[in-house]
Design a protein around this motif. Structure first.
Motif, PDB file in Angstrom:
ATOM      1  N   LEU A   1       4.778  -1.675   7.185  1.00 27.97           N
ATOM      2  CA  LEU A   1       3.638  -2.236   7.905  1.00 27.97           C
ATOM      3  C   LEU A   1       3.829  -1.969   9.394  1.00 27.97           C
ATOM      4  O   LEU A   1       4.810  -2.424   9.985  1.00 27.97           O
ATOM      5  CB  LEU A   1       3.549  -3.738   7.626  1.00 27.97           C
ATOM      6  N   GLY A   2       2.904  -1.223   9.987  1.00 28.18           N
ATOM      7  CA  GLY A   2       3.030  -0.881  11.404  1.00 28.18           C
ATOM      8  C   GLY A   2       4.295  -0.103  11.656  1.00 28.18           C
ATOM      9  O   GLY A   2       4.628   0.825  10.925  1.00 28.18           O
TER      10      GLY A   2
ATOM     11  N   ARG B   1       4.254  10.602   2.902  1.00 28.01           N
ATOM     12  CA  ARG B   1       3.721   9.373   3.483  1.00 28.01           C
ATOM     13  C   ARG B   1       2.219   9.321   3.237  1.00 28.01           C
ATOM     14  O   ARG B   1       1.518  10.285   3.498  1.00 28.01           O
ATOM     15  CB  ARG B   1       3.982   9.412   4.995  1.00 28.01           C
ATOM     16  N   ARG B   2       1.753   8.212   2.729  1.00 27.59           N
ATOM     17  CA  ARG B   2       0.314   8.027   2.545  1.00 27.59           C
ATOM     18  C   ARG B   2      -0.099   6.762   3.284  1.00 27.59           C
ATOM     19  O   ARG B   2       0.684   5.823   3.409  1.00 27.59           O
ATOM     20  CB  ARG B   2      -0.047   7.872   1.054  1.00 27.59           C
ATOM     21  N   ILE B   3      -1.337   6.763   3.772  1.00 25.47           N
ATOM     22  CA  ILE B   3      -1.851   5.577   4.455  1.00 25.47           C
ATOM     23  C   ILE B   3      -2.857   4.891   3.547  1.00 25.47           C
ATOM     24  O   ILE B   3      -3.798   5.535   3.060  1.00 25.47           O
ATOM     25  CB  ILE B   3      -2.502   5.965   5.799  1.00 25.47           C
TER      26      ILE B   3
ATOM     27  N   GLU C   1      -5.883   9.881  -5.057  1.00 25.93           N
ATOM     28  CA  GLU C   1      -5.274  11.116  -5.570  1.00 25.93           C
ATOM     29  C   GLU C   1      -3.789  10.840  -5.848  1.00 25.93           C
ATOM     30  O   GLU C   1      -3.196   9.965  -5.224  1.00 25.93           O
ATOM     31  CB  GLU C   1      -5.349  12.213  -4.501  1.00 25.93           C
ATOM     32  N   PRO C   2      -3.163  11.619  -6.754  1.00 30.33           N
ATOM     33  CA  PRO C   2      -1.718  11.462  -6.944  1.00 30.33           C
ATOM     34  C   PRO C   2      -0.972  11.751  -5.640  1.00 30.33           C
ATOM     35  O   PRO C   2      -1.426  12.551  -4.825  1.00 30.33           O
ATOM     36  CB  PRO C   2      -1.389  12.522  -8.000  1.00 30.33           C
ATOM     37  N   VAL C   3       0.149  11.053  -5.459  1.00 27.16           N
ATOM     38  CA  VAL C   3       1.007  11.316  -4.299  1.00 27.16           C
ATOM     39  C   VAL C   3       1.830  12.553  -4.642  1.00 27.16           C
ATOM     40  O   VAL C   3       2.673  12.506  -5.545  1.00 27.16           O
ATOM     41  CB  VAL C   3       1.924  10.107  -4.019  1.00 27.16           C
ATOM     42  N   ALA C   4       1.553  13.653  -3.970  1.00 26.74           N
ATOM     43  CA  ALA C   4       2.120  14.932  -4.418  1.00 26.74           C
ATOM     44  C   ALA C   4       3.214  15.430  -3.481  1.00 26.74           C
ATOM     45  O   ALA C   4       2.998  15.563  -2.275  1.00 26.74           O
ATOM     46  CB  ALA C   4       1.005  15.960  -4.508  1.00 26.74           C
TER      47      ALA C   4
ATOM     48  N   SER D   1       1.468   1.690   5.188  1.00 29.84           N
ATOM     49  CA  SER D   1       2.016   3.020   4.901  1.00 29.84           C
ATOM     50  C   SER D   1       2.781   2.972   3.589  1.00 29.84           C
ATOM     51  O   SER D   1       3.572   2.064   3.360  1.00 29.84           O
ATOM     52  CB  SER D   1       2.959   3.464   6.019  1.00 29.84           C
TER      53      SER D   1
ATOM     54  N   LYS E   1       9.469   9.786  11.263  1.00 27.12           N
ATOM     55  CA  LYS E   1       8.142   9.240  10.992  1.00 27.12           C
ATOM     56  C   LYS E   1       7.212  10.422  10.771  1.00 27.12           C
ATOM     57  O   LYS E   1       7.515  11.304  10.008  1.00 27.12           O
ATOM     58  CB  LYS E   1       7.690   8.328  12.128  1.00 27.12           C
ATOM     59  N   SER E   2       6.131  10.505  11.514  1.00 26.53           N
ATOM     60  CA  SER E   2       5.204  11.612  11.275  1.00 26.53           C
ATOM     61  C   SER E   2       5.393  12.713  12.306  1.00 26.53           C
ATOM     62  O   SER E   2       4.600  13.634  12.402  1.00 26.53           O
ATOM     63  CB  SER E   2       3.779  11.090  11.353  1.00 26.53           C
TER      64      SER E   2
ATOM     65  N   ALA F   1      -3.991  -1.178   7.920  1.00 26.39           N
ATOM     66  CA  ALA F   1      -3.522  -0.224   6.915  1.00 26.39           C
ATOM     67  C   ALA F   1      -2.047  -0.454   6.618  1.00 26.39           C
ATOM     68  O   ALA F   1      -1.321  -1.046   7.417  1.00 26.39           O
ATOM     69  CB  ALA F   1      -3.725   1.202   7.405  1.00 26.39           C
TER      70      ALA F   1
END
Lengths: 339, 184
Positions: free
Chosen positions: A46-47, A90-92, A107-110, A78, A245-246, A76
Motif C-alpha cells: 500500500l503506497g 507488479r500490477r496496480i 487479465e492473468p498476471v503474466a 500494488s 520498485k518501478s 490503489a
C-alpha cells in the motif's frame, strides 16, 4: 426519546463501520507465457509501504488472497507477484468506490518468459555461447565485441576489443574515485563473445538479466582522420539492469572519440566521457536499493544518499542523467525513517 | 453531487493568488506555509470587507457607495473562498494517491513527476503497471497546499503538464495521452 437516541447511535455505528469491517478478496491467475505458473509468491503493498506476502498461486496458477479494504485516502493497491528466477511482476489494483476493496486483475498476471533467469536464457544464449559466467554479486558489466568500420584491420579491432574492458573499467573507477567523501565500490568489467548489433537491444537486456549483470555494453566504431591522426569514433549503448520498485533498467547511448594507436588502457580511458561512471554509479545505487532488506538500516540508506549527493554535484542542469539522479534521490527519501 | 464538487474549483482563485504571493516571497528566501499565507490574506480580505461596508454606510453619493459595496462584496467572496477551501480540506481530505492511465506511449519508459505550487518536484513514489497502463503517484498531502500538476514525458514524446483538479486529488482517474513521433 432514549430509544430514539439509541437507535440513531446504532445507525451511526453501522454507517461508520461501513466497508472497513468487510474483508476483501483479490483473485487472479499467474502465467508464464501461456502456461499457468504455480507456487508464485503473491504480495501486496500500500503506497510506499513494504510489500506483505499474502499467499501463493496454486498448481493451476490461480490465487485468492484476503486483503483489507483500502483506507479512504488511498486509491490503489500494488500487487507484486514473484517467483525465484523471474523478474517480479507488479500490477496496480484500483479501488472499487462502492466497497473500498481493490479490484481483482482482469487479465492473468503474466511473467515474461524472456526475463527468466537460468543458465540457458530464453534467448537461447548459454553461458558457454556467451563465454561468460553469471555474476554472483550482480556487480559485473559485460561488453559485447565492437565492430570497427572505416578500414580497420582485424588485428586493430581485436586489440580494441581486448582492451575495452580495461578502458571502461579505468574510466568508471576514475570517476568513482573523483566523487568526494564516498567509499569506493568494487565492480568488474568482462567481455562476452557474442556480437550484438544495435537492433538487438532487447536481446542484450535479456542476456544482462540472465548473467545477473550490472550492465551490458554494445557498440561499434568508425575510423577517421582528425588533424593528421587516426581516431575511432565509438558509439556505445550502456544498458543497466538493476531495477528498484518501478524504476531502473535504462539504456544510455554514449559517443566517444579515442586514439586508434596502441596506448595503455588507462591512457585511452581519459578520452571517455564521465557518463560511463555516472550511469554505473546510478546502476550500483539501484542494485543496492533492490537488495535492501524489508527494514533497511538507516546507515545503508545514508551511504547511498551521500553517493547520490556526490553524483549530483558532478552534474550541470543539462546533464542527461540529472532527472534519473533526482528520481533515485526521491526513492531514497521515501526510505528515510520518519523523524 | 459530482458537478457540485467540481464547481468548487471555481473557488480556487484566492488560493492561487496566495500561492503567487508565496512564490514571490519564497524567491526572496521567505518561505511561508500555505495555511499561514492564506490566514494572512483571509484577515486582509475580512478587514477590507469590514472597512468598505462600514464606509459605504455613511456615503451619500450613489456611485461611490456602489463602488464601496462592490469592493466589500469581492473581499467577502475572497474570504469565504479561503474558508470554504479550508472546510473542504478538513471534511473531505485529499487522497494520498493520484491514479492515472497513460495512452500513446509505453508506460515503462515514461517519466512521471508531481509538482508543487511553484512547479518544483514533490519527489513522489511512482508505481507503474505497464500491462494495464495504470500508474499511481503516492505523496503526502499538506493542509491547504495541494500539488498543482503532474508532468509526464517519454522518449520521442512531447512532455505534458496536466493541471490537477479537485476531483483528481480525491480519487478520480487522471487520463493522460502523450503525443509521440519522430517529429517530437
Amino acid at each position: 426519546m432514549i430509544r430514539l437516541l439509541a437507535g440513531a447511535a446504532f445507525a451511526l455505528a453501522v454507517v461508520a463501520a461501513g466497508p472497513a469491517g468487510a474483508a476483501c478478496s483479490v483473485t487472479g491467475q499467474v502465467k508464464l507465457g501461456d502456461l499457468p505458473l504455480g507456487d508464485a509468491d503473491i504480495a501486496t503493498a500500500l503506497g510506499s509501504a513494504a510489500p506483505v506476502t499474502r499467499g501463493h498461486s496454486g498448481a493451476d496458477g490461480r490465487f485468492a488472497i484476503p486483503v483489507e479494504p483500502l483506507p479512504a485516502n488511498m486509491g490503489a493497491l500494488s500487487l507484486i507477484v514473484s517467483k525465484p528466477g523471474h523478474e517480479p511482476v507488479r500490477r496496480i489494483l484500483r479501488k472499487n468506490a462502492a466497497d473500498g476493496c481493490p479490484l481483482s486483475p482482469q487479465e492473468p498476471v503474466a511473467f515474461d518468459p524472456g526475463t527468466a533467469v537460468a543458465t540457458t536464457g530464453a534467448t537461447g544464449d548459454t553461458e558457454a555461447s556467451l563465454c561468460a559466467q553469471r555474476s554472483s554479486l550482480g556487480l559485473t558489466v559485460f561488453i559485447a565485441p565492437y565492430e570497427i568500420y572505416g578500414g580497420a584491420d582485424k588485428a586493430a579491432t581485436d586489440r580494441l576489443n581486448q582492451d575495452l574492458p580495461k578502458i571502461v573499467y579505468n574510466r568508471i573507477k576514475a570517476f568513482a574515485t573523483s566523487l568526494s567523501g564516498v567509499p569506493l565500490f568494487d565492480i568488474s568489467v568482462e567481455k562476452i563473445c557474442l556480437v550484438l548489433s544495435e537492433e538487438e537491444g532487447e536481446r542484450a537486456q535479456k542476456i544482462g538479466h540472465s548473467l545477473n549483470a550490472l550492465g551490458v555494453i554494445t557498440g561499434n566504431g568508425d575510423l577517421r582522420q582528425d588533424q593528421g591522426k587516426t581516431v575511432i569514433d565509438l558509439e556505445s549503448v550502456l544498458r543497466t539492469m538493476p531495477a528498484y520498485k518501478s524504476y531502473g533498467a535504462t539504456a544510455l547511448p554514449i559517443e566517444d572519440t579515442i586514439p586508434s594507436e596502441s596506448l595503455r588502457p588507462s591512457k585511452i580511458a581519459e578520452h571517455l566521457r564521465d557518463l560511463w561512471g555516472k550511469q554505473i554509479v546510478l546502476a550500483y545505487t539501484l542494485q543496492r536499493l533492490a537488495n535492501l532488506p524489508a527494514s533497511p538500516d538507516s546507515a545503508d540508506i545514508a551511504k547511498l544518499a551521500a553517493l547520490m549527493v556526490s553524483l549530483r554535484k558532478t552534474m550541470t542542469a543539462d546533464d542527461p542523467l540529472l532527472g534519473q539522479v533526482e528520481q533515485v534521490q526521491a526513492l531514497l527519501n521515501d526510505l528515510k525513517p520518519e523523524p | 453531487m459530482e458537478p457540485l464538487k467540481e464547481s468548487l474549483d471555481v473557488l480556487d482563485w484566492p488560493t492561487q493568488a496566495v500561492n503567487a504571493l508565496r512564490g514571490a516571497l519564497s524567491n526572496v528566501n521567505v518561505p511561508l506555509p500555505a495555511w499561514l499565507a492564506q490566514a494572512v490574506v483571509l484577515a486582509g480580505f475580512a478587514l477590507a470587507a469590514w472597512y468598505f461596508f462600514r464606509w459605504a454606510r455613511g456615503e451619500e453619493r450613489k456611485l461611490v457607495r456602489a463602488g464601496q459595496l462592490l469592493v466589500g462584496a469581492a473581499a467577502t467572496i475572497g474570504a469565504l473562498a479561503i474558508l470554504v477551501s479550508w472546510g473542504d480540506g478538513l471534511m473531505n481530505p485529499p487522497s494520498r494517491q493520484i491514479v492515472g492511465e497513460l495512452d500513446g506511449a509505453p508506460l515503462a519508459a515514461a517519466r512521471i513527476d508531481l509538482l508543487d505550487y511553484k512547479g518544483d518536484s514533490l519527489g513522489p513514489a511512482i508505481d507503474k503497471d505497464p500491462q494495464s497502463r495504470t500508474f499511481v503517484i503516492t505523496y503526502t498531502p499538506e493542509f491547504a497546499d495541494p500539488p498543482s500538476a503532474v508532468v509526464m514525458s517519454a522518449p520521442n514524446c512531447t512532455e505534458q503538464r496536466l493541471k490537477l483538479h479537485r476531483a483528481q486529488l480525491r480519487g478520480a482517474l487522471l487520463s493522460v495521452s502523450l503525443k509521440c513521433g519522430s517529429g517530437t
